[in-house]
Scaffold this motif. Sequence first.
Motif, PDB file in Angstrom:
ATOM      1  N   ILE A   1       6.656  -1.087   7.208  1.00 54.79           N
ATOM      2  CA  ILE A   1       6.879   0.084   6.662  1.00 54.79           C
ATOM      3  C   ILE A   1       7.933   0.806   6.456  1.00 54.79           C
TER       4      ILE A   1
ATOM      5  N   ASN B   1      -6.338  -3.135   6.038  1.00 57.01           N
ATOM      6  CA  ASN B   1      -4.895  -2.540   5.702  1.00 57.01           C
ATOM      7  C   ASN B   1      -3.329  -3.093   6.615  1.00 57.01           C
ATOM      8  N   ARG B   2      -4.034  -2.924   7.774  1.00 54.78           N
ATOM      9  CA  ARG B   2      -2.699  -3.330   8.676  1.00 54.78           C
ATOM     10  C   ARG B   2      -2.442  -5.650   8.559  1.00 54.78           C
TER      11      ARG B   2
ATOM     12  N   ARG C   1       0.679  -1.186  -0.424  1.00 55.55           N
ATOM     13  CA  ARG C   1      -0.242  -0.239  -0.073  1.00 55.55           C
ATOM     14  C   ARG C   1       0.890   1.581  -0.190  1.00 55.55           C
TER      15      ARG C   1
ATOM     16  N   MET D   1       3.574  -1.349   3.996  1.00 52.76           N
ATOM     17  CA  MET D   1       3.031   0.249   3.748  1.00 52.76           C
ATOM     18  C   MET D   1       4.492   1.075   3.184  1.00 52.76           C
TER      19      MET D   1
ATOM     20  N   LEU E   1       1.106   5.487  11.268  1.00 50.27           N
ATOM     21  CA  LEU E   1       0.793   4.953  11.094  1.00 50.27           C
ATOM     22  C   LEU E   1       1.322   3.183  12.570  1.00 50.27           C
TER      23      LEU E   1
ATOM     24  N   GLU F   1       0.845   4.820   1.095  1.00 49.29           N
ATOM     25  CA  GLU F   1      -0.173   5.660   1.515  1.00 49.29           C
ATOM     26  C   GLU F   1       0.238   6.789   1.657  1.00 49.29           C
TER      27      GLU F   1
ATOM     28  N   PHE G   1      -0.017  -0.268  13.615  1.00 53.48           N
ATOM     29  CA  PHE G   1       0.553  -0.785  11.448  1.00 53.48           C
ATOM     30  C   PHE G   1       1.803  -1.318  13.026  1.00 53.48           C
TER      31      PHE G   1
END
Length: 400
Positions: free
Chosen positions: A200, A173-174, A108, A179, A190, A110, A195
């Motif tokens: 990330i 989304n988690r 994702r 991410m 996040l 973001e 998250f």
Amino acid sequence: MKKRILFVHETFGRMAGAEQNIQVTAPHLKQTFDLAFMYWNRSGKAESDFEAIFPDSFQVPFDGPPAETSRRVRAVLDKVSPDLVYVHKCIANPVLETLVAWGGPLVRMEHDHDIYCMRSYKYSPWNRRICTRKAGPCCLFPCLAFLKRDRARRPLGISWVSYRRQMRCIALNRRFSAMFVVTAYMRDELIRQGFAPERIHIFPPIPAPAGQTFSSSFSEANRIIFAGQIIRGKGLDALLRSLTLCRQPFRLTVLGSGSHQAYCERLAAELGLSDRVEFPGFVPFEQLASYYREATLVAVPSLWPEPIATIGLEVLRYGLPVVGFDAGGIRDWLRDGETGFLIPWMDLPAMAEKIDHLLANKSEARRLGEQGRLFVNREYAFEPYIERMRQTFAGMIGAR
């Protein structure tokens, strides 16, 4: 044979920063991967550019009946048979649920606050204060985030947002494999939302190299630039109020358009600034540089927590210093005393003081601008950025 990546995004064609990021990065990713695109709506802008990048594209009604939407998404997955799915803007839970059930690598990007903020901009429209809470019951009270400003909804101009649907969106989304976020601020946000930090990755939306740039003349016109959407969160009204405190002569050029423009034009008149503020309107990206040639500084008075404010990266490449509020991810690139001046949020006298300082000291403005150019070319270089993205995708596909 190349591995396949399926892009998922609400819009096909140019619209704003998210689409620009896709348009810049996808051609380079295409050298390594086969690409396909699933979308909801067409923008009507630069669609031919997207068609050239994504000859395989599929329209799916993200807001359709959940069962039908899920069926359509599964059909696209079956047809494309991707090795990885790369989601940009999409908060439609039926789409996300189908992608999670697919079981392959999910990434994702973001771009903003959509997945964890019911209003999507992490600040209150009532008092304009930035929200620092984790999504949860506080979104209902005291935030009242289930009421979202929506000028298209008449007569009240608000729409209803489902708390349960937003919490489900966060949970889905988690479960993504990774991410991508644009700043350290977004990474920390996040983490606040639960998250996993190790999933990330920071990938700021670096623009493609623009070729030859130039340095401003820093002319005696004392030109200040505001460039971007003229919406309430961008803080143009705060900048106008701040400018009434400046002692130096100036000329403010507002490049952009938006729902807050009429208000700001009236405010400029009420504050006695009409003869020093101009509103040329929307200016195409390729024409912006012509306005930078004689500017002394760029103001970024955002009051909402900007994920990054890419205008800053752009103008630093032209050797212009920036004066902006400390809101969201701006501090990633606006280094106080190095690339410009980072002003405490909503401190109008402090903003006026720093603007005055640069208008009166062109050598200082030039020095900060050159430092900013060196900083952005070093920290936000395009080739290392795109290569790191390629390697990240390849590693995730290889680990499948």
